[in-house]
Design an enzyme around this catalytic site. Sequence first.
Site, mmCIF file in Angstrom:
data_model
loop_
_atom_site.group_PDB
_atom_site.id
_atom_site.type_symbol
_atom_site.label_atom_id
_atom_site.label_comp_id
_atom_site.label_asym_id
_atom_site.label_seq_id
_atom_site.Cartn_x
_atom_site.Cartn_y
_atom_site.Cartn_z
ATOM 1 C CE LYS A 13 34.416 100.360 -39.906
ATOM 2 N NZ LYS A 13 35.089 101.579 -40.380
ATOM 3 C CG ASP A 70 35.023 106.756 -45.499
ATOM 4 O OD1 ASP A 70 35.270 106.708 -44.087
ATOM 5 O OD2 ASP A 70 34.821 107.774 -46.098
ATOM 6 C CE1 TYR A 153 23.472 109.755 -37.692
ATOM 7 C CE2 TYR A 153 25.229 108.609 -38.787
ATOM 8 C CZ TYR A 153 24.723 109.688 -38.278
ATOM 9 O OH TYR A 153 25.769 110.825 -38.026
ATOM 10 C CG ASP A 154 21.910 100.097 -38.313
ATOM 11 O OD1 ASP A 154 21.768 100.515 -39.509
ATOM 12 O OD2 ASP A 154 22.760 99.576 -37.804
HETATM 13 P P1 IMP Z 1 33.225 104.892 -40.639
HETATM 14 O O1 IMP Z 1 33.067 103.917 -41.881
HETATM 15 O O2 IMP Z 1 33.962 104.138 -39.585
HETATM 16 O O3 IMP Z 1 33.814 105.984 -41.174
HETATM 17 O O4 IMP Z 1 32.137 105.349 -39.920
HETATM 18 C C1 IMP Z 1 30.887 105.910 -40.573
HETATM 19 C C2 IMP Z 1 29.713 106.135 -39.778
HETATM 20 O O5 IMP Z 1 28.687 106.262 -40.748
HETATM 21 C C3 IMP Z 1 29.573 105.366 -38.595
HETATM 22 O O6 IMP Z 1 29.954 105.974 -37.529
HETATM 23 C C4 IMP Z 1 28.010 105.431 -38.508
HETATM 24 O O7 IMP Z 1 27.776 106.775 -38.031
HETATM 25 C C5 IMP Z 1 27.492 105.715 -40.174
HETATM 26 N N1 IMP Z 1 27.380 104.400 -40.621
HETATM 27 C C6 IMP Z 1 28.095 103.701 -41.533
HETATM 28 N N2 IMP Z 1 27.309 102.460 -41.686
HETATM 29 C C7 IMP Z 1 26.535 102.129 -40.933
HETATM 30 C C8 IMP Z 1 25.471 101.220 -40.657
HETATM 31 O O8 IMP Z 1 25.467 100.121 -41.389
HETATM 32 N N3 IMP Z 1 24.442 101.650 -39.937
HETATM 33 C C9 IMP Z 1 24.479 102.779 -38.972
HETATM 34 N N4 IMP Z 1 25.315 103.663 -39.393
HETATM 35 C C10 IMP Z 1 26.299 103.585 -40.061
#
Ligand code: IMP
Length: 200
Positions: A13, A70, A153-154
Amino acid sequence: MKKILIVTSNANKVREFKEMLEPLGYEVVSLRDLHDDEDVPENGQTFAENAAIKAEHGAKKYHVPAVADDSGLCIDAFGGEPGIHSARYLGHDTPYTYKNQVILERLKGETNRGAEFHCAIAFACPGKPTEVFEGVMRGSIAEESRGENGFGYDPIFYIPEYGKNSAECTPDEKNAVSHRGKAVRMFLEYFKKNHYAEEQ
Ligand code: IMP
């Protein structure tokens, strides 16, 4: 040079935000750069609330403009879960191959396979109201896991526009339609129009 704080320790990020904001003349610093490993409690009820909590926490602590995001996956047949709990779903350190397999098992025979990814990006500037930008990618949970790209989850998320799973898409294809791509573009448009202009 004006500083902007990215309230995350996630190296991917940080890199993405650096690529976007450094060309605009900003010095991008992350929590890791500041040797700050404080765990900001994400106790909001929505993606937007959690992103704002993190961005406001960073802006208040370091007195600089701060960005946080988020995101997560909402599955219709699970009443929108795992949603804001996506990272922690079935355990924070559980491999996604397992998490994805469990979801496919739970949806076996289910015809209601609709799902969507959400991403909220919050921008907190000391003394100003926090701005939040939200992007959604609508699709469905595939019948089987496919593809090697992306993360999380892609492999089980089917994108109707492309007729394939998210993990089968190139990064450019995914960015063009993804929740994160949409939220980032909204944030950048606002940032260039407002904040960046103010610094000139
Ligand atoms: P955070 O945004 O770091 O809180 O993480 C959110 C969680 O959502 C990630 O760890 C993934 O499990 C899921 N996630 C969010 N965006 C994606 C994406 O673009 N592809 C697959 N999984 C996602």
